[in-house]
Design a protein around this motif. Structure first.
Motif, PDB file in Angstrom:
ATOM      1  N   VAL A 160       0.829  -1.194   0.000  1.00 49.07           N
ATOM      2  CA  VAL A 160       0.000   0.000   0.000  1.00 49.07           C
ATOM      3  C   VAL A 160       0.871   1.255   0.000  1.00 49.07           C
ATOM      4  O   VAL A 160       1.764   1.391   0.846  1.00 49.07           O
ATOM      5  N   THR A 161       0.635   2.115  -0.989  1.00 48.20           N
ATOM      6  CA  THR A 161       1.298   3.412  -1.019  1.00 48.20           C
ATOM      7  C   THR A 161       0.235   4.487  -0.806  1.00 48.20           C
ATOM      8  O   THR A 161      -0.756   4.517  -1.536  1.00 48.20           O
ATOM      9  N   VAL A 162       0.428   5.317   0.195  1.00 43.91           N
ATOM     10  CA  VAL A 162      -0.510   6.405   0.445  1.00 43.91           C
ATOM     11  C   VAL A 162       0.134   7.717  -0.006  1.00 43.91           C
ATOM     12  O   VAL A 162       1.317   7.936   0.227  1.00 43.91           O
ATOM     13  N   VAL A 163      -0.692   8.572  -0.654  1.00 42.43           N
ATOM     14  CA  VAL A 163      -0.156   9.813  -1.211  1.00 42.43           C
ATOM     15  C   VAL A 163      -0.867  11.015  -0.584  1.00 42.43           C
ATOM     16  O   VAL A 163      -2.078  10.980  -0.385  1.00 42.43           O
ATOM     17  N   ASP A 164      -0.112  12.041  -0.308  1.00 45.20           N
ATOM     18  CA  ASP A 164      -0.604  13.347   0.129  1.00 45.20           C
ATOM     19  C   ASP A 164      -1.295  13.287   1.491  1.00 45.20           C
ATOM     20  O   ASP A 164      -0.699  13.602   2.501  1.00 45.20           O
ATOM     21  N   ARG A 165      -2.564  12.915   1.500  1.00 38.91           N
ATOM     22  CA  ARG A 165      -3.299  12.892   2.757  1.00 38.91           C
ATOM     23  C   ARG A 165      -3.001  11.593   3.504  1.00 38.91           C
ATOM     24  O   ARG A 165      -3.217  10.505   2.952  1.00 38.91           O
ATOM     25  N   GLY A 166      -2.524  11.664   4.725  1.00 42.03           N
ATOM     26  CA  GLY A 166      -2.216  10.454   5.484  1.00 42.03           C
ATOM     27  C   GLY A 166      -3.470   9.785   5.987  1.00 42.03           C
ATOM     28  O   GLY A 166      -4.545  10.382   6.039  1.00 42.03           O
ATOM     29  N   LEU A 167      -3.347   8.495   6.346  1.00 39.55           N
ATOM     30  CA  LEU A 167      -4.479   7.794   6.952  1.00 39.55           C
ATOM     31  C   LEU A 167      -4.556   8.161   8.429  1.00 39.55           C
ATOM     32  O   LEU A 167      -3.607   8.681   9.010  1.00 39.55           O
ATOM     33  N   SER A 168      -5.688   7.838   9.057  1.00 43.31           N
ATOM     34  CA  SER A 168      -5.880   8.230  10.456  1.00 43.31           C
ATOM     35  C   SER A 168      -5.016   7.387  11.394  1.00 43.31           C
ATOM     36  O   SER A 168      -4.659   7.822  12.483  1.00 43.31           O
ATOM     37  N   VAL A 169      -4.716   6.124  10.997  1.00 44.45           N
ATOM     38  CA  VAL A 169      -3.906   5.241  11.837  1.00 44.45           C
ATOM     39  C   VAL A 169      -2.528   5.132  11.199  1.00 44.45           C
ATOM     40  O   VAL A 169      -2.437   4.789  10.022  1.00 44.45           O
ATOM     41  N   PRO A 170      -1.467   5.452  11.955  1.00 42.73           N
ATOM     42  CA  PRO A 170      -0.131   5.378  11.354  1.00 42.73           C
ATOM     43  C   PRO A 170       0.323   3.926  11.183  1.00 42.73           C
ATOM     44  O   PRO A 170      -0.154   3.033  11.876  1.00 42.73           O
ATOM     45  N   GLY A 171       1.187   3.710  10.217  1.00 32.60           N
ATOM     46  CA  GLY A 171       1.822   2.400  10.081  1.00 32.60           C
ATOM     47  C   GLY A 171       1.109   1.417   9.194  1.00 32.60           C
ATOM     48  O   GLY A 171       1.532   0.274   9.058  1.00 32.60           O
ATOM     49  N   ILE A 172      -0.011   1.792   8.599  1.00 32.84           N
ATOM     50  CA  ILE A 172      -0.710   0.867   7.710  1.00 32.84           C
ATOM     51  C   ILE A 172       0.045   0.732   6.404  1.00 32.84           C
ATOM     52  O   ILE A 172       0.258  -0.354   5.881  1.00 32.84           O
ATOM     53  N   GLU A 173       0.491   1.882   5.883  1.00 37.98           N
ATOM     54  CA  GLU A 173       1.052   1.888   4.549  1.00 37.98           C
ATOM     55  C   GLU A 173       2.500   1.423   4.569  1.00 37.98           C
ATOM     56  O   GLU A 173       3.199   1.543   5.565  1.00 37.98           O
ATOM     57  N   ASP A 174       2.914   0.881   3.374  1.00 34.69           N
ATOM     58  CA  ASP A 174       4.304   0.498   3.212  1.00 34.69           C
ATOM     59  C   ASP A 174       5.125   1.712   2.824  1.00 34.69           C
ATOM     60  O   ASP A 174       6.277   1.833   3.193  1.00 34.69           O
ATOM     61  N   LEU A 175       4.455   2.605   2.038  1.00 35.41           N
ATOM     62  CA  LEU A 175       5.162   3.798   1.584  1.00 35.41           C
ATOM     63  C   LEU A 175       4.215   4.982   1.703  1.00 35.41           C
ATOM     64  O   LEU A 175       3.045   4.879   1.355  1.00 35.41           O
ATOM     65  N   TYR A 176       4.697   6.104   2.223  1.00 34.03           N
ATOM     66  CA  TYR A 176       3.881   7.307   2.333  1.00 34.03           C
ATOM     67  C   TYR A 176       4.578   8.420   1.574  1.00 34.03           C
ATOM     68  O   TYR A 176       5.663   8.846   1.967  1.00 34.03           O
ATOM     69  N   VAL A 177       3.994   8.819   0.451  1.00 29.26           N
ATOM     70  CA  VAL A 177       4.535   9.952  -0.285  1.00 29.26           C
ATOM     71  C   VAL A 177       3.722  11.166   0.138  1.00 29.26           C
ATOM     72  O   VAL A 177       2.559  11.281  -0.224  1.00 29.26           O
ATOM     73  N   ALA A 178       4.311  12.033   0.931  1.00 26.45           N
ATOM     74  CA  ALA A 178       3.524  13.070   1.575  1.00 26.45           C
ATOM     75  C   ALA A 178       3.825  14.441   1.012  1.00 26.45           C
ATOM     76  O   ALA A 178       4.982  14.770   0.737  1.00 26.45           O
ATOM     77  N   GLY A 179       2.763  15.207   0.860  1.00 28.01           N
ATOM     78  CA  GLY A 179       2.959  16.629   0.652  1.00 28.01           C
ATOM     79  C   GLY A 179       3.143  17.251   2.026  1.00 28.01           C
ATOM     80  O   GLY A 179       2.754  16.676   3.029  1.00 28.01           O
ATOM     81  N   ASP A 180       3.721  18.427   2.066  1.00 30.91           N
ATOM     82  CA  ASP A 180       4.024  19.028   3.368  1.00 30.91           C
ATOM     83  C   ASP A 180       3.227  20.316   3.493  1.00 30.91           C
ATOM     84  O   ASP A 180       3.681  21.373   3.054  1.00 30.91           O
ATOM     85  N   ASN A 181       2.040  20.208   4.065  1.00 29.34           N
ATOM     86  CA  ASN A 181       1.169  21.378   4.118  1.00 29.34           C
ATOM     87  C   ASN A 181       1.694  22.439   5.067  1.00 29.34           C
ATOM     88  O   ASN A 181       1.631  23.628   4.778  1.00 29.34           O
TER      89      ASN A 181
END
Lengths: 334, 507, 317
Positions: free
Chosen positions: C116-137
């Motif tokens: 699972v790759t999550v982009v921009d908006r994070g999920l409510s529970v940390p650690g679910i995703e393998d990769l988090y590509v985040a924007g930095d608001n």
């Protein structure tokens, strides 16, 4: 034949206009007073010009909506229809730019496209509603989605922008005017005057009210009910085209977020103005008051710091409901 | 007959005013258990207000209401209902989409714990309907019922509220002849079980048939109360109108043999309703169309006027062949139809008289902009011509009495200046005085040279008005009658299809 | 029309991918679920996603892609469930419409062993995703604020237009306020323009009526900057020195490039981050290179000097 003597009664003394007439006017006056007390620049010519110009799009559409609702119909598609027409207009004008160049002809071409597209879109809604007999709510809910998707598709998900030179040339249609009154206001006023005469002084207006009041009675009174309804939708489409002509020069762009919720604002303005949602009675001047009330609420909330911006929607909601209650209260009393 | 104790419900010197207008002037009325009282009077005589006061819909402004001889201190509808007084409206007060059972218990549903006790409600509904000799299934939606069955459901509903005083506002207005018989049989059942019944009707024959006593009202006064046996129908009419109404129908001057032909119809087909209708009509003539309900009378005329799909092989108006495909065509040729249903098809009830009057003929009031002055003058003229009585010109038409609505409807149709006028049930649900007026109007219009067709279920009306009578049966013209053949027996025979062989057939 | 072509190409690619999967059991499928193009930035994001999918399908013949766009969170949940059920995806790249409603279904996907790759908006529970590509608001707000502070060394009055009330907007504004603290810049008014040109036009008109002296505007978004500029142009006011937008819309980047004084700079919040995420996921599936963890795409200040490298003339945004 035998005729009995008719008891002659003296005509009742002139009473004050009923609350259904005074209600919306009163609400508007209160808003104006509140605005003037809150901020000294509220009544400045600049601010009034701004508010009226901004309200003109919704206002022009709402005049058409008054006829549709009076004839017992409804149109949810006007917001996305406006966005679609704006997109189409921009595409056509950009495409014609190399051959026509910047000048009056290309502007007229764009306007013609907007008006024709508006009438066609309105006729299409009207055709499904009258000839095929499908619920207006369903038909226009469908076309609302269709036009919204079409403009998104035309813009490839982004924004359609009028060529910069063209926009500069077209810009005065929104921002300039005569004697300091901006064009959108002049056009809005003209539409209102024609609309008011059409509604209250012509056969078409009477036929709309009769159709919305009781379609059976209208049919038995030799009113062509289907044609009357079709005409209201076509007229609304045309006015959406007019509104778009005034809208495009302002920002010179259209996107998927253009005209979102305009349909609900227009319907709200119509109802605040005293037109009956289920049809049979409509007044164009009331719709104008409704449009001004909606426009002023936004303006006043922006000009003051009393309310958290998060609550803007709540304030609007309260005022809309109050304006309608003010009328109903009066109706209950008779 | 059992001995009658004192009245169960009485009004003593009751008056009622709406603002400055006094509509009831100290009236006395008595309802006895086990008796049917007929309350009769012209429209506007105060019957409706009286009934509303009796049933607690409106409080009186003066006088007293006695319940079982004691001054009643009831206030509010619910209190009257609890005392066993139920008013059944002329327009039924039923939820069309709900079933019979749901309607009977509407607002008073029986419950077992939190849930509805359906078994018991169904059983009770069945009981009530059985008591009324009514075979309707409690699970049928009310929208599927005939008018008479709806009436029965209303009465069953009243029974469910343990009504001992039943007030019925024109219960027979929307019923056919046999339905009226059924209703009366059931009213007698209720009466014999000790219920006090008050009902109103414009049909004096019915009053004579069912009522034990009659109270006549005129202009807000009770002018006469008597045993029904002691009054003839003429007595009743005279008391109601305050003048002699024995000459209800205007004289027939006869149609000149050389009068121009106004309308010639051949091969009129209205799919599903009527076929091969042919007849003609001369200027100045009144032709009646009789027939049972469902014989296609109304549908044939609506088809002729472009109100529903129809074809003709030939149609001539004033000698010119014409085509009528829409109401607009019909109007252009001077062919006008006045509907039988003034409330649902004839008038915009929420609008004023002016808007209604000119709706069908707006093109005559200004080319582009409507000339309101001309409209106002037309209304003034119509009010005078048709004797329309309304307190205020701006009143919503729905607030006018039935008779005045009917006159306005006629005035509205006349705005289109028809050459051929078709009127359907022109006097349904209106009082005898107004009837007389409308008959006179129609004859006057004929005398002006118009040709008139009168469609009616009331045989007396057809007989009294018509120069000729067309009888329809099962979508076809069964007979054309003239002169001495225009009588009840002959018309009925043709209408139900047992015609004597010597009768002239339609050409 | 080029739009038509793009659409057709996308459809064709998906169709071919489908048939290829049936033939070759080794083919692995990457599902991409993003919000529909309902506003400018999302339109750009859609564009970059489509570009990335087309490009990567050529680079990695053993990979297939399923791209779906959703107009709301509920539809997005359905899309993801369909991908798992019918396409047997090996990896999911998701830009959640909203964090909370998407967290449980994405967690279920992750639990079933899908990357699972999550982009921009994070999920409510940390650690679910393998990769988090985040924007930095917060960073976006901070970069904007720092630029404002440097551009107005003597301080001044500014007005702020905010987006649709969301966490994203709150973080941006918080970062901005922190950065201008103590700089002498005073925020004299703040209203929601909802990332919408028309709304921001109306708000700016009213700001201009209300405040006689506005030195600069933080529009916080390029779409809103368009509306703000139109409102300013319509008056003869000269007090507003510049407008700072954000996100990197091509028209705005072009104006920066051309040295427009009203638009002296822009701050990126690149919609192309979706392409980065898809590409990293593809790398993760096809190689042994380590790609898991959090990859933050910082917001960068665009100035006339570097504008050229942020200008994508083909993008709709």
């Amino acid at each position: 034949m035998t005729t009995q003597t008719v008891t002659t009664r003296t005509p009742p003394p002139r009473r004050l206009p009923s609350m259904s007439v005074l209600g919306p006017i009163l609400a508007l006056v209160i808003l104006v007073i509140v605005g003037a007390l809150m901020n000294s620049s509220f009544l400045s010519a600049g601010n009034i010009n701004n508010v009226l110009s901004r309200s003109a799009f919704i206002g022009i559409i709402a005049v058409g909506m008054t006829f549709v609702i009076t004839a017992g119909g409804l149109d949810l598609s006007v917001g996305s229809m406006a966005a679609f027409i704006a997109g189409l207009m921009i595409l056509v004008m950009n495409a014609a730019l190399p051959s026509l160049g910047v000048g009056v002809p290309i502007i007229l071409l764009g306007m013609a496209v907007a008006l024709v597209a508006g009438i066609l879109a309105g006729l299409l809604n009207g055709f499904f509603i009258t000839t095929l007999g499908i619920e207006a709510f369903i038909v226009t809910l469908g076309s609302m989605g269709i036009y919204r998707s079409l403009v998104t598709w035309l813009a490839d998900g982004g924004t359609l922008s009028l060529d910069f030179d063209l926009r500069t040339f077209y810009r005065p249609v929104y921002f300039d005017g005569i004697l300091g009154i901006a064009w959108p206001i002049i056009v809005f006023a003209a539409v209102v005057i024609v609309g008011e005469i059409l509604m209250s002084r012509t056969r078409f207006g009477r036929h709309c009210a009769a159709t919305g009041s009781n379609a059976h009675v209208a049919h038995y009174s030799a009113v062509n009910v289907d044609r009357t309804r079709l005409a209201t939708y076509a007229m609304l489409g045309l006015l959406v085209g007019v509104a778009t002509i005034m809208y495009v020069p302002r920002l010179g762009s259209a996107s998927a977020s253009t005209g979102v919720l305009w349909e609900l604002e227009a319907i709200a303005a119509v109802i605040i103005g005293g037109t009956v949602l289920k049809g049979g009675f409509g007044r164009v001047w009331g719709t104008v008051i409704g449009v001004l009330i909606l426009g002023l609420i936004d303006n006043i909330l922006n000009l003051t710091d009393l309310v958290s911006p998060y609550l803007n929607g709540a304030i609007q909601g309260v005022i809309i409901v109050l304006a309608v209650i003010l009328q109903r209260e009066a109706k209950a009393k008779g | 007959m059992m001995t009658i104790p004192g009245p169960v419900l009485s009004l003593r010197g009751v008056s009622k005013s709406f603002g400055p207008v006094q509509v009831l002037h100290g009236i006395d009325i008595d309802l006895h258990a086990g008796q049917v009282l007929a309350l009769i009077g012209e429209n506007g005589a105060g019957k409706s207000t009286t009934m509303k006061i009796l049933a607690g819909y409106q409080p009186p402004t003066g006088g007293t209401i006695l319940l079982d001889g004691q001054p009643a201190t009831l206030s509010g509808l619910r209190a009257f209902e609890d005392a066993g007084i139920v008013l059944i409206h002329q327009e039924f007060n039923l939820a069309e989409q709900l079933t019979v059972e749901q309607n009977v218990f509407l607002g008073r549903e029986l419950r077992r714990g939190l849930l509805l006790d359906k078994t018991r409600m169904r059983q009770l509904t069945r009981d009530y309907l059985d008591r009324l000799d009514c075979a309707v299934d409690p699970d049928t939606p009310v929208s599927k019922l005939s008018n008479s069955d709806k009436q029965m459901v209303e009465i069953a509903k009243a029974l469910g509220r343990r009504a001992r005083i039943l007030i019925m506002d024109e219960p027979t207005a929307v019923l056919t002849g046999s339905e009226v018989d059924t209703l009366f049989a059931q009213i007698r059942v209720l009466r014999d079980a000790g219920t006090a019944v008050l009902f109103t009707s414009h049909k004096l024959g019915e009053v004579a048939a069912i009522a034990d006593r009659v109270t006549v009202m005129r202009d807000g006064h009770v002018v006469r109360t008597d045993a029904a046996r002691a009054m003839t129908e003429d007595d009743m009419a005279t008391a109601m109108v305050g003048r002699d109404v024995s000459d209800l129908y205007p004289a027939k001057p006869g149609v000149a043999a050389d009068a121009p032909m106004a309308l010639r119809v051949a091969g009129l087909d209205v799919p599903g309703w009527a076929s091969d209708i042919a007849f003609d009509l001369r200027a100045g003539e009144i032709v009646g169309i009789a027939g049972l309900i469902g014989s296609g009378r109304t549908e044939a005329m609506e088809g002729l006027c472009g109100l529903r799909p129809a074809t003709t092989t030939r149609l001539e108006i004033a000698g010119n062949p014409v085509h009528v495909r829409s109401t607009q065509d019909a109007l252009a040729h001077g062919l006008c139809y006045m509907t039988e249903d003034r409330k649902l098809r004839g008038l915009l009830l929420t609008k004023g008289m002016r808007d209604n009057l000119t709706l069908q003929a707006l093109h005559r009031f200004g080319r582009v902009v409507i000339d309101r002055g001309a409209e106002d003058r037309a209304l003034t003229q119509a009010i005078a011509d048709f004797d329309i009585r309304a307190g205020n010109r701006d009143v919503a038409v729905g607030n006018l009495s039935g008779g005045n609505q009917q006159k306005l409807l006629l005035a509205k149709i006349m705005q289109s200046q028809p050459r051929v006028l078709i009127v359907d049930e022109p006097t349904r649900g209106i009082d005898i005085g107004t009837k007389q007026q409308i008959y006179a109007f129609l004859r006057r219009l004929a005398a002006e040279g118009r040709a008139i067709i009168v469609v009616s279920s009331e045989l007396q009306e057809v007989i009294g008005l018509s120069d000729r009578v067309l009888v329809m049966r099962q979508g076809r013209i069964a007979a054309t009658l003239a002169d001495d053949d225009i009588n009840e027996a002959t018309i009925l025979r043709h209408a139900i299809g047992v015609a004597a062989p010597q009768t002239r057939k339609a050409s | 029309m080029s739009y038509m072509k793009t659409l057709l190409a996308g459809t064709a690619a998906i169709a071919i991918a489908g048939s290829a999967m049936a033939q070759d059991a080794e083919t692995r499928v990457i599902g991409v679920s993003i919000p529909a193009a309902t506003h400018g930035w999302a339109g750009g994001m859609n564009f970059h996603a489509q570009q990335a999918v087309e490009r990567l399908e050529e680079v990695y013949p053993q990979l297939d892609f399923v791209l779906s766009t959703a107009p709301d969170a509920g539809t997005q949940v359905n899309d993801i469930e369909d991908m798992v059920a019918t396409r047997n995806i090996s990896a999911l790249v998701v830009l959640p419409f909203e964090s909370d409603p998407l967290t449980p279904p994405v967690q279920a996907v992750a639990d079933s062993g899908v990357w699972v790759t999550v982009v921009d908006r994070g999920l409510s529970v940390p650690g679910i995703e393998d990769l988090y590509v985040a924007g930095d608001n917060t960073g976006f707000g901070r970069v904007s604020g720092e630029y404002m502070a440097s551009k107005m060394p003597d301080g001044g009055n500014i007005v702020v237009l905010r987006g649709i009330p969301t966490t994203i907007d709150n973080e941006r504004v918080a970062g901005f306020e922190e950065a201008i603290a103590g700089s002498g810049i005073e925020v004299i008014d703040m209203q929601h323009g909802n990332w919408n040109r028309d709304d921001s036009f109306n708000v700016m008109q009213d700001f201009l009526s209300k405040h006689p002296q506005i030195d600069a505007v933080w529009a916080s978004d390029d779409d809103m900057a368009v509306g703000v500029l139109a409102a300013i142009e319509a008056t003869d006011r000269t007090d507003v020195q510049f407008v700072l937008g954000g996100a990197g819309m091509k028209e705005m980047v072009q104006r920066v490039m051309n040295g427009d004084t009203m638009i002296p700079a822009d701050v990126t919040y690149p919609p192309s981050m979706i392409a980065t995420a898809i590409e990293m996921t593809a790398v993760g599936l096809t190689s042994t290179a380590p790609v898991s963890g959090t990859f933050t795409i910082g917001s960068v200040l665009i100035t006339p000097e570097n504008a050229e490298q942020f200008y994508y003339p083909d993008s709709p945004f």
